[in-house]
Scaffold this motif. Structure first.
Motif, PDB file in Angstrom:
ATOM      1  N   ILE A  10       0.822  -1.209   0.000  1.00  0.00           N
ATOM      2  CA  ILE A  10       0.000   0.000   0.000  1.00  0.00           C
ATOM      3  C   ILE A  10       0.856   1.259   0.000  1.00  0.00           C
ATOM      4  CG2 ILE A  10      -1.636   1.321   1.410  1.00  0.00           C
ATOM      5  CD1 ILE A  10      -2.766  -1.512   2.227  1.00  0.00           C
ATOM      6  N   MET A  11       1.982   1.209   0.685  1.00  0.00           N
ATOM      7  CA  MET A  11       2.852   2.381   0.793  1.00  0.00           C
ATOM      8  C   MET A  11       3.874   2.487  -0.344  1.00  0.00           C
ATOM      9  SD  MET A  11       1.867   4.156   3.449  1.00  0.00           S
ATOM     10  CE  MET A  11       3.248   5.274   3.518  1.00  0.00           C
ATOM     11  N   GLY A  12       3.868   1.545  -1.282  1.00  0.00           N
ATOM     12  CA  GLY A  12       4.853   1.682  -2.342  1.00  0.00           C
ATOM     13  C   GLY A  12       4.760   0.712  -3.494  1.00  0.00           C
ATOM     14  N   GLN A  13       4.749  -0.582  -3.204  1.00  0.00           N
ATOM     15  CA  GLN A  13       4.846  -1.573  -4.268  1.00  0.00           C
ATOM     16  C   GLN A  13       3.704  -1.473  -5.277  1.00  0.00           C
ATOM     17  OE1 GLN A  13       5.132  -5.261  -2.105  1.00  0.00           O
ATOM     18  NE2 GLN A  13       7.202  -4.803  -1.358  1.00  0.00           N
ATOM     19  N   ASN A  14       2.503  -1.176  -4.795  1.00  0.00           N
ATOM     20  CA  ASN A  14       1.368  -1.077  -5.711  1.00  0.00           C
ATOM     21  C   ASN A  14       1.518   0.118  -6.648  1.00  0.00           C
ATOM     22  OD1 ASN A  14       0.365  -3.280  -4.339  1.00  0.00           O
ATOM     23  ND2 ASN A  14      -1.092  -2.094  -3.112  1.00  0.00           N
ATOM     24  N   ALA A  15       2.047   1.228  -6.139  1.00  0.00           N
ATOM     25  CA  ALA A  15       2.285   2.405  -6.983  1.00  0.00           C
ATOM     26  C   ALA A  15       3.383   2.134  -7.996  1.00  0.00           C
ATOM     27  CB  ALA A  15       2.650   3.611  -6.115  1.00  0.00           C
ATOM     28  N   VAL A  16       4.444   1.450  -7.570  1.00  0.00           N
ATOM     29  CA  VAL A  16       5.529   1.094  -8.482  1.00  0.00           C
ATOM     30  C   VAL A  16       4.984   0.256  -9.634  1.00  0.00           C
ATOM     31  CG1 VAL A  16       7.617  -0.319  -8.692  1.00  0.00           C
ATOM     32  CG2 VAL A  16       7.381   1.287  -6.784  1.00  0.00           C
ATOM     33  N   LYS A  17       4.136  -0.698  -9.313  1.00  0.00           N
ATOM     34  CA  LYS A  17       3.552  -1.562 -10.346  1.00  0.00           C
ATOM     35  C   LYS A  17       2.616  -0.775 -11.256  1.00  0.00           C
ATOM     36  CE  LYS A  17       0.593  -5.639 -10.917  1.00  0.00           C
ATOM     37  NZ  LYS A  17      -0.175  -6.692 -10.218  1.00  0.00           N
ATOM     38  N   PHE A  18       1.731  -0.005 -10.670  1.00  0.00           N
ATOM     39  CA  PHE A  18       0.711   0.709 -11.453  1.00  0.00           C
ATOM     40  C   PHE A  18       1.348   1.711 -12.394  1.00  0.00           C
ATOM     41  CE2 PHE A  18      -2.265   4.222 -12.122  1.00  0.00           C
ATOM     42  CZ  PHE A  18      -3.361   3.539 -12.639  1.00  0.00           C
ATOM     43  N   TYR A  19       2.267   2.509 -11.898  1.00  0.00           N
ATOM     44  CA  TYR A  19       2.866   3.570 -12.703  1.00  0.00           C
ATOM     45  C   TYR A  19       4.092   3.104 -13.474  1.00  0.00           C
ATOM     46  CZ  TYR A  19      -0.201   7.073 -10.615  1.00  0.00           C
ATOM     47  OH  TYR A  19      -1.303   7.799 -10.232  1.00  0.00           O
ATOM     48  N   GLY A  20       4.512   1.849 -13.270  1.00  0.00           N
ATOM     49  CA  GLY A  20       5.638   1.328 -14.030  1.00  0.00           C
ATOM     50  C   GLY A  20       6.914   2.106 -13.800  1.00  0.00           C
ATOM     51  N   ILE A  21       7.213   2.383 -12.521  1.00  0.00           N
ATOM     52  CA  ILE A  21       8.333   3.276 -12.217  1.00  0.00           C
ATOM     53  C   ILE A  21       9.586   2.534 -11.768  1.00  0.00           C
ATOM     54  CG2 ILE A  21       6.858   5.225 -11.718  1.00  0.00           C
ATOM     55  CD1 ILE A  21       7.182   4.682  -8.766  1.00  0.00           C
ATOM     56  N   SER A  22       9.613   1.221 -11.852  1.00  0.00           N
ATOM     57  CA  SER A  22      10.815   0.483 -11.488  1.00  0.00           C
ATOM     58  C   SER A  22      11.991   0.958 -12.332  1.00  0.00           C
ATOM     59  CB  SER A  22      10.607  -1.010 -11.690  1.00  0.00           C
ATOM     60  OG  SER A  22       9.589  -1.494 -10.837  1.00  0.00           O
ATOM     61  N   GLY A  23      13.091   1.221 -11.688  1.00  0.00           N
ATOM     62  CA  GLY A  23      14.303   1.584 -12.403  1.00  0.00           C
ATOM     63  C   GLY A  23      14.438   3.054 -12.731  1.00  0.00           C
ATOM     64  N   ILE A  24      13.397   3.853 -12.488  1.00  0.00           N
ATOM     65  CA  ILE A  24      13.498   5.290 -12.754  1.00  0.00           C
ATOM     66  C   ILE A  24      14.262   5.962 -11.629  1.00  0.00           C
ATOM     67  CG2 ILE A  24      12.196   7.441 -12.999  1.00  0.00           C
ATOM     68  CD1 ILE A  24      10.031   5.926 -14.392  1.00  0.00           C
TER      69      ILE A  24
END
Length: 279
Positions: free
Chosen positions: A265-279
Motif C-alpha cells: 500500500i505504501m509503495g509496491q502497488n504504486a511502483v507496479k501501477f505507474y511502471g516506475i521500477s528503475g526510474i
C-alpha cells in the motif's frame, strides 16, 4: 519503516502560486496560498521514510505538465508525473506521443470533478482515453461521489486501460459511510484494471475537524472492495496541510493496515501501477 521496499507517496502536487489560476484555493484553504516546490517536500518525505513520489497535475495546461516534468528531471525522488493533455482535442494522440518521449511522463488526469454531468460519456473524451494505451499511460479518475456511475461506465468500456480512483471519490467523511457510495465503490472495484488511492480524505471533513476513527469505515470499505494489492497511499500534499500535518496523513494509513500489508500500500502497488521500477 524498516523494510527494504521503496515507499512512494502516490499523489502530491507542486505549484508556484498564482491567485488567478489557483482560484480553487478559497479562503478556507488560505494556508496553502503560497509556492510548494520539490525542495519543500524532500525533507518531509525523508522524515517519514518515504523514498519517492508521483507528482500529479493541479491545473489544466500543458505548461503544468512541462513544469512537473522539469521538477522530475531535477529531483531524483520524483519518480513519475501524472500530467495534463487535452484529451478532447483531435490532436490528443500527437500530444501524448510528444510527452511520452519523457520517461517521467506516466499518466494523465483531467479534473472531471469540475465538469458537468455526462462529461465522461463524451465521444471526444473517450477517444482521448483510447489513445492512452498506445503509449502505456495510466489515467487518474478525479470525481465526486455522485459521479461514480459515470466512472464505472468509463472503466467498463476500457478493460485494458489502467485507471486509478483519486481520493476514494471524495465522500463526505464527517457524515459517515453512505451506502450508495459504498455500493458504487464495490461496483468499480469489480473492474480489475482499476486501483484506488487512499488519499485526500482529511480535506473531505467538516471544518477540517477529524479523528482516526472517522476514516476507518471508509478504509474498510475500499479495502474490502479493492483488496490490498490495488490500493496505494497518497498524501495529497500540500492540499492536505489545510486539515492535517503530513505525518498525521501517513499515520492514518499506517495505523489501519498491518505491517505485512504496508509495503504494498505504501509503495509496491504504486511502483507496479505507474511502471516506475528503475526510474
Amino acid at each position: 519503516m524498516t523494510d527494504n521496499a521503496m515507499y512512494i507517496d502516490a499523489h502530491q502536487h507542486f505549484w508556484q502560486y498564482d491567485p488567478q489560476r489557483d482560484g480553487w484555493i478559497d479562503d478556507s484553504m488560505k494556508a496553502i496560498r503560497r509556492d510548494f516546490m520539490p525542495s519543500d517536500l524532500k525533507p518531509v518525505l525523508r522524515e517519514h521514510g518515504i523514498q519517492g513520489c508521483i507528482a500529479v497535475q493541479a491545473s489544466q495546461s500543458e505548461d503544468e505538465t512541462r513544469f512537473l516534468l522539469e521538477c522530475a528531471r531535477e529531483h531524483a525522488f520524483i519518480k513519475g508525473v501524472t500530467g495534463w493533455v487535452d484529451l478532447l482535442s483531435d490532436k490528443a494522440g500527437e500530444r501524448l506521443e510528444h510527452f511520452s518521449e519523457n520517461v517521467f511522463f506516466r499518466g494523465v488526469r483531467h479534473i472531471v470533478q469540475a465538469e458537468p454531468d455526462g462529461f465522461m460519456s463524451r465521444p471526444d473524451f473517450r477517444r482521448g482515453i483510447t489513445a492512452l494505451k498506445d503509449f502505456g499511460l495510466t489515467y487518474d479518475i478525479l470525481v465526486h461521489a455522485h459521479q461514480l456511475p459515470e466512472a464505472i461506465a468509463l472503466v467498463r468500456q476500457f478493460p485494458a486501460q489502467p485507471f486509478v480512483l483519486d481520493h476514494i471519490a471524495k465522500p463526505a467523511v464527517s457524515k459517515g459511510v453512505d451506502r450508495i457510495w459504498a455500493g458504487h465503490i464495490r461496483e468499480l472495484a469489480q473492474c480489475g484494471n482499476v486501483y484506488c488511492k487512499v488519499s485526500g480524505m482529511v480535506t473531505e471533513t467538516e471544518g477540517y475537524c477529524w479523528e482516526q476513527g472517522d476514516f476507518e469505515p471508509f478504509l474498510e470499505a475500499v479495502t474490502e472492495a479493492f483488496g490490498t494489492d490495488r490500493i496505494m497511499f497518497g498524501s495529497d500534499w500540500p492540499v492536505c496541510l489545510v486539515a492535517a500535518r503530513y505525518g498525521e496523513v501517513v499515520r492514518l494509513v499506517r495505523n489501519f493496515y498491518s505491517e505485512d500489508e504496508l509495503p504494498g500500500i505504501m509503495g509496491q502497488n504504486a511502483v507496479k501501477f505507474y511502471g516506475i521500477s528503475g526510474i
